[in-house]
Design a protein around this motif. Structure first.
Motif, PDB file in Angstrom:
ATOM      1  N   THR A 151       7.967  -6.512   3.803  1.00  0.00           N
ATOM      2  CA  THR A 151       8.416  -5.478   4.990  1.00  0.00           C
ATOM      3  C   THR A 151       6.975  -5.769   5.907  1.00  0.00           C
ATOM      4  O   THR A 151       5.961  -5.840   5.512  1.00  0.00           O
ATOM      5  CB  THR A 151       8.193  -3.960   4.414  1.00  0.00           C
ATOM      6  N   VAL A 152       7.244  -5.392   7.094  1.00  0.00           N
ATOM      7  CA  VAL A 152       6.513  -5.817   8.172  1.00  0.00           C
ATOM      8  C   VAL A 152       5.194  -4.526   7.921  1.00  0.00           C
ATOM      9  O   VAL A 152       5.704  -3.495   7.678  1.00  0.00           O
ATOM     10  CB  VAL A 152       6.888  -5.475   9.643  1.00  0.00           C
ATOM     11  N   ARG A 153       4.053  -4.930   8.049  1.00  0.00           N
ATOM     12  CA  ARG A 153       3.173  -4.028   7.780  1.00  0.00           C
ATOM     13  C   ARG A 153       2.049  -4.022   9.052  1.00  0.00           C
ATOM     14  O   ARG A 153       1.880  -5.193   9.782  1.00  0.00           O
ATOM     15  CB  ARG A 153       2.133  -4.214   6.504  1.00  0.00           C
ATOM     16  N   VAL A 154       1.407  -2.954   9.416  1.00  0.00           N
ATOM     17  CA  VAL A 154       0.668  -2.763  10.443  1.00  0.00           C
ATOM     18  C   VAL A 154      -0.676  -2.312   9.725  1.00  0.00           C
ATOM     19  O   VAL A 154      -0.823  -1.483   9.118  1.00  0.00           O
ATOM     20  CB  VAL A 154       1.107  -1.420  11.400  1.00  0.00           C
ATOM     21  N   VAL A 155      -1.778  -3.317  10.240  1.00  0.00           N
ATOM     22  CA  VAL A 155      -2.894  -2.982   9.697  1.00  0.00           C
ATOM     23  C   VAL A 155      -4.017  -2.616  10.791  1.00  0.00           C
ATOM     24  O   VAL A 155      -3.920  -3.282  12.040  1.00  0.00           O
ATOM     25  CB  VAL A 155      -3.602  -4.488   9.141  1.00  0.00           C
TER      26      VAL A 155
ATOM     27  N   ARG B  83       9.463 -18.504   8.943  1.00  0.00           N
ATOM     28  CA  ARG B  83       8.910 -18.513   7.691  1.00  0.00           C
ATOM     29  C   ARG B  83       7.071 -18.305   7.911  1.00  0.00           C
ATOM     30  O   ARG B  83       6.649 -18.492   8.646  1.00  0.00           O
ATOM     31  CB  ARG B  83       9.075 -19.691   7.038  1.00  0.00           C
ATOM     32  N   ALA B  84       6.971 -17.305   6.860  1.00  0.00           N
ATOM     33  CA  ALA B  84       5.369 -17.036   7.064  1.00  0.00           C
ATOM     34  C   ALA B  84       4.934 -16.812   5.562  1.00  0.00           C
ATOM     35  O   ALA B  84       5.629 -16.500   4.761  1.00  0.00           O
ATOM     36  CB  ALA B  84       5.199 -15.621   7.584  1.00  0.00           C
ATOM     37  N   ALA B  85       3.782 -17.499   5.380  1.00  0.00           N
ATOM     38  CA  ALA B  85       3.090 -17.507   4.172  1.00  0.00           C
ATOM     39  C   ALA B  85       2.869 -15.902   3.568  1.00  0.00           C
ATOM     40  O   ALA B  85       2.483 -15.112   4.470  1.00  0.00           O
ATOM     41  CB  ALA B  85       1.800 -18.064   4.027  1.00  0.00           C
ATOM     42  N   GLN B  86       2.935 -15.591   2.462  1.00  0.00           N
ATOM     43  CA  GLN B  86       2.508 -14.303   1.854  1.00  0.00           C
ATOM     44  C   GLN B  86       1.230 -14.391   1.358  1.00  0.00           C
ATOM     45  O   GLN B  86       0.871 -15.133   0.752  1.00  0.00           O
ATOM     46  CB  GLN B  86       3.446 -14.057   0.671  1.00  0.00           C
ATOM     47  N   ILE B  87       0.705 -13.258   1.806  1.00  0.00           N
ATOM     48  CA  ILE B  87      -0.696 -13.274   1.222  1.00  0.00           C
ATOM     49  C   ILE B  87      -0.941 -11.515   0.652  1.00  0.00           C
ATOM     50  O   ILE B  87      -0.112 -10.675   0.794  1.00  0.00           O
ATOM     51  CB  ILE B  87      -1.883 -13.228   2.252  1.00  0.00           C
ATOM     52  N   GLU B  88      -2.013 -11.423  -0.144  1.00  0.00           N
ATOM     53  CA  GLU B  88      -2.047 -10.036  -0.910  1.00  0.00           C
ATOM     54  C   GLU B  88      -3.199  -9.457  -0.223  1.00  0.00           C
ATOM     55  O   GLU B  88      -4.263  -9.936   0.021  1.00  0.00           O
ATOM     56  CB  GLU B  88      -2.320 -10.208  -2.409  1.00  0.00           C
ATOM     57  N   LEU B  89      -3.043  -8.372   0.466  1.00  0.00           N
ATOM     58  CA  LEU B  89      -4.023  -7.549   1.175  1.00  0.00           C
ATOM     59  C   LEU B  89      -4.846  -6.850   0.246  1.00  0.00           C
ATOM     60  O   LEU B  89      -6.173  -6.544   0.535  1.00  0.00           O
ATOM     61  CB  LEU B  89      -3.535  -6.563   2.352  1.00  0.00           C
ATOM     62  N   ALA B  90      -4.408  -6.382  -0.668  1.00  0.00           N
ATOM     63  CA  ALA B  90      -5.001  -5.443  -1.929  1.00  0.00           C
ATOM     64  C   ALA B  90      -4.308  -5.647  -3.098  1.00  0.00           C
ATOM     65  O   ALA B  90      -2.848  -5.789  -2.920  1.00  0.00           O
ATOM     66  CB  ALA B  90      -5.355  -4.030  -1.418  1.00  0.00           C
ATOM     67  N   PRO B  91      -4.426  -5.127  -4.052  1.00  0.00           N
ATOM     68  CA  PRO B  91      -3.710  -5.136  -5.423  1.00  0.00           C
ATOM     69  C   PRO B  91      -2.197  -4.422  -5.214  1.00  0.00           C
ATOM     70  O   PRO B  91      -2.331  -3.373  -4.828  1.00  0.00           O
ATOM     71  CB  PRO B  91      -4.451  -4.432  -6.416  1.00  0.00           C
ATOM     72  N   GLY B  92      -1.325  -5.149  -5.255  1.00  0.00           N
ATOM     73  CA  GLY B  92       0.041  -4.374  -5.215  1.00  0.00           C
ATOM     74  C   GLY B  92       0.623  -4.254  -3.700  1.00  0.00           C
ATOM     75  O   GLY B  92       1.705  -4.115  -3.369  1.00  0.00           O
ATOM     76  N   ILE B  93      -0.259  -4.781  -2.705  1.00  0.00           N
ATOM     77  CA  ILE B  93       0.251  -4.589  -1.163  1.00  0.00           C
ATOM     78  C   ILE B  93       0.359  -6.055  -0.827  1.00  0.00           C
ATOM     79  O   ILE B  93      -0.746  -6.675  -0.510  1.00  0.00           O
ATOM     80  CB  ILE B  93      -0.827  -3.686  -0.488  1.00  0.00           C
ATOM     81  N   GLY B  94       1.269  -6.672  -0.543  1.00  0.00           N
ATOM     82  CA  GLY B  94       1.459  -7.946   0.187  1.00  0.00           C
ATOM     83  C   GLY B  94       1.939  -7.856   1.624  1.00  0.00           C
ATOM     84  O   GLY B  94       2.148  -6.768   2.210  1.00  0.00           O
TER      85      GLY B  94
ATOM     86  N   ARG C 127       8.539  10.752   9.761  1.00  0.00           N
ATOM     87  CA  ARG C 127       8.894   9.162  10.025  1.00  0.00           C
ATOM     88  C   ARG C 127       7.653   8.430   9.328  1.00  0.00           C
ATOM     89  O   ARG C 127       7.881   7.321   9.336  1.00  0.00           O
ATOM     90  CB  ARG C 127       9.220   8.589  11.337  1.00  0.00           C
ATOM     91  N   MET C 128       6.693   8.875   9.180  1.00  0.00           N
ATOM     92  CA  MET C 128       5.360   8.230   8.727  1.00  0.00           C
ATOM     93  C   MET C 128       4.683   8.656   7.499  1.00  0.00           C
ATOM     94  O   MET C 128       4.778   9.836   7.450  1.00  0.00           O
ATOM     95  CB  MET C 128       4.393   8.254  10.129  1.00  0.00           C
ATOM     96  N   SER C 129       4.818   7.572   6.557  1.00  0.00           N
ATOM     97  CA  SER C 129       4.289   8.275   5.193  1.00  0.00           C
ATOM     98  C   SER C 129       2.404   7.959   5.204  1.00  0.00           C
ATOM     99  O   SER C 129       1.904   8.445   4.410  1.00  0.00           O
ATOM    100  CB  SER C 129       4.833   7.327   4.062  1.00  0.00           C
ATOM    101  N   GLY C 130       2.056   7.506   6.188  1.00  0.00           N
ATOM    102  CA  GLY C 130       0.514   7.299   6.308  1.00  0.00           C
ATOM    103  C   GLY C 130       0.335   5.908   5.672  1.00  0.00           C
ATOM    104  O   GLY C 130       0.836   5.179   5.160  1.00  0.00           O
ATOM    105  N   PRO C 131      -0.981   5.563   5.762  1.00  0.00           N
ATOM    106  CA  PRO C 131      -1.532   4.150   5.359  1.00  0.00           C
ATOM    107  C   PRO C 131      -1.691   3.982   3.964  1.00  0.00           C
ATOM    108  O   PRO C 131      -2.123   5.174   3.203  1.00  0.00           O
ATOM    109  CB  PRO C 131      -2.919   3.936   6.213  1.00  0.00           C
ATOM    110  N   ARG C 132      -1.450   3.075   3.398  1.00  0.00           N
ATOM    111  CA  ARG C 132      -1.787   2.602   2.080  1.00  0.00           C
ATOM    112  C   ARG C 132      -3.105   1.849   1.851  1.00  0.00           C
ATOM    113  O   ARG C 132      -3.703   1.587   0.865  1.00  0.00           O
ATOM    114  CB  ARG C 132      -0.701   1.796   1.465  1.00  0.00           C
ATOM    115  N   LEU C 133      -3.583   1.367   2.980  1.00  0.00           N
ATOM    116  CA  LEU C 133      -4.760   0.505   2.988  1.00  0.00           C
ATOM    117  C   LEU C 133      -5.582   0.335   4.532  1.00  0.00           C
ATOM    118  O   LEU C 133      -4.865   0.584   5.323  1.00  0.00           O
ATOM    119  CB  LEU C 133      -4.742  -1.089   2.624  1.00  0.00           C
ATOM    120  N   PHE C 134      -6.886   0.435   4.511  1.00  0.00           N
ATOM    121  CA  PHE C 134      -7.596   0.318   6.065  1.00  0.00           C
ATOM    122  C   PHE C 134      -8.250  -0.824   5.937  1.00  0.00           C
ATOM    123  O   PHE C 134      -9.043  -1.219   5.052  1.00  0.00           O
ATOM    124  CB  PHE C 134      -8.409   1.498   6.235  1.00  0.00           C
TER     125      PHE C 134
END
Length: 134
Positions: A103-107, A86-97, A124-131
């Protein structure tokens, strides 16, 4: 029908680096009782690979023999079973959790992305949504 299990690290490198990669990759499985044959692949002359194989095989009995200091310690989890933690969900940016059921995210930082992006497959890679800012 049983088949032999072959262990190997392809193109592990040369010198000490290649030997360490082979020892970790192959040796850890051999110590767990897995594998019937091994192959070390170094970026140097093939006869050197045989020396590394022999050295690795010679170490296994010493590494797998329980010593007087070995303890029968029980792990606080089942190492052979999978259960998502279990892991707490956080919001990285509006609409990006991140975390929770997301889904696992790489920052990464933009500079890291700029170095890695040319090496990734575009299919295979759509590109980043957030930096991440540093």
């Amino acid at each position: 029908m049983e088949y032999p299990v072959h262990l190997g690290v392809t193109e592990a490198g040369e010198g000490e680096d290649g030997r360490i990669k082979s020892a970790v990759g192959i040796g850890s499985l051999l110590c767990d009782g897995l594998g019937d044959t091994i192959r070390v692949s170094l970026t140097e002359d093939s006869p050197r690979e045989i020396e590394v194989c022999r050295d690795l095989i010679d170490q296994i009995p010493r590494l797998t023999r329980p010593g007087p200091d070995s303890l029968d310690i029980q792990a606080p989890f089942d190492p052979f079973g999978f259960e998502r933690r279990r892991a707490a969900q956080i919001e990285l940016a509006p609409g990006i959790g991140c975390g929770g059921e997301q889904t696992v995210r790489v920052v990464v930082t933009r500079s890291t992305w700029d170095k890695v992006a040319p090496k990734l497959s575009r299919r295979r890679m759509s590109g980043p949504r957030l930096f991440m800012r540093t």
